[in-house]
Design an enzyme around this catalytic site. Sequence first.
Site, PDB file in Angstrom:
ATOM      1  N   ARG A 104      14.783  -6.994   2.316  1.00  0.00           N
ATOM      2  CA  ARG A 104      15.505  -8.000   1.678  1.00  0.00           C
ATOM      3  C   ARG A 104      16.870  -7.489   1.071  1.00  0.00           C
ATOM      4  O   ARG A 104      16.837  -6.484   0.417  1.00  0.00           O
ATOM      5  CB  ARG A 104      14.921  -8.721   0.640  1.00  0.00           C
ATOM      6  N   THR A 108      22.638 -10.295  -0.282  1.00  0.00           N
ATOM      7  CA  THR A 108      22.708 -11.751   0.468  1.00  0.00           C
ATOM      8  C   THR A 108      21.107 -12.233   0.224  1.00  0.00           C
ATOM      9  O   THR A 108      21.017 -13.615   0.403  1.00  0.00           O
ATOM     10  CB  THR A 108      22.780 -11.558   1.878  1.00  0.00           C
ATOM     11  N   ASP A 200       2.399  -9.339  -6.230  1.00  0.00           N
ATOM     12  CA  ASP A 200       2.906  -8.610  -5.072  1.00  0.00           C
ATOM     13  C   ASP A 200       1.776  -8.039  -4.222  1.00  0.00           C
ATOM     14  O   ASP A 200       1.078  -6.978  -4.683  1.00  0.00           O
ATOM     15  CB  ASP A 200       3.997  -7.646  -5.434  1.00  0.00           C
ATOM     16  N   ASP A 203       2.141  -4.257  -3.309  1.00  0.00           N
ATOM     17  CA  ASP A 203       1.937  -3.406  -4.461  1.00  0.00           C
ATOM     18  C   ASP A 203       0.280  -3.288  -4.751  1.00  0.00           C
ATOM     19  O   ASP A 203      -0.211  -2.248  -5.027  1.00  0.00           O
ATOM     20  CB  ASP A 203       2.601  -3.749  -5.674  1.00  0.00           C
TER      21      ASP A 203
END
Length: 209
Positions: A104, A108, A200, A203
């Site tokens: 990512r 933006t 997550d 993770d």
Amino acid sequence: MGVVVVCDHPLIQHKLAFIRDERTSVKEFRELVGEVAALMAYEITRNLPLKTIPVKTPVCETEGKVVADGVPTLIPILRAGLGMSDGVLKLLPAAKVGHIGLFRDPKTLRPVEYYINLPPDAAERDAIVIDPMLATGGSAVAAVRALKERGVARIKLMCLIAAPEGIDAVHAAFPDVDIYTAAVDERLNDHGYIVPGLGDAGDRLYGTK
């Protein structure tokens, strides 16, 4: 319009409850994700084409059904998708595997492709894009777009948990993509995490947090 298939088999839902639990260890989490992916693979491959072959049993000659040529290509999105693709490979050990890497952009917030590697005949096969979480849908849309730009026409998306926002984003961009998930959760929170979700996935798979 693409459909959403919720794989609600009791064993999937049982294992998903422990996947969600924050007390589940990295080892257990990784094993459960693989097990659920393998179970979901039964549903996502339900309509694979079959062909008839001759079979000689100890008693007589007969016919049997086997999967026709063209087992789907598995396309995990790095890195979390790897945890599910290993489970699917237990059911489809002959499947070819491609990889898509996305990150990512901090400015933006849009996904940026940094790596893609597909089998040479990927455009001739169905593809299953694999990612545990369908949250905003940004990564899934970017992955599907990358595959279509390379000639892959028939694509399904496989995830553990989906948010309504992610489903809407995928189908707005690609109405022909079917989504297979173990659960459709309530919503996204202000940080883009699925609620109730499981945290997550990357993770928790690799113990990085």
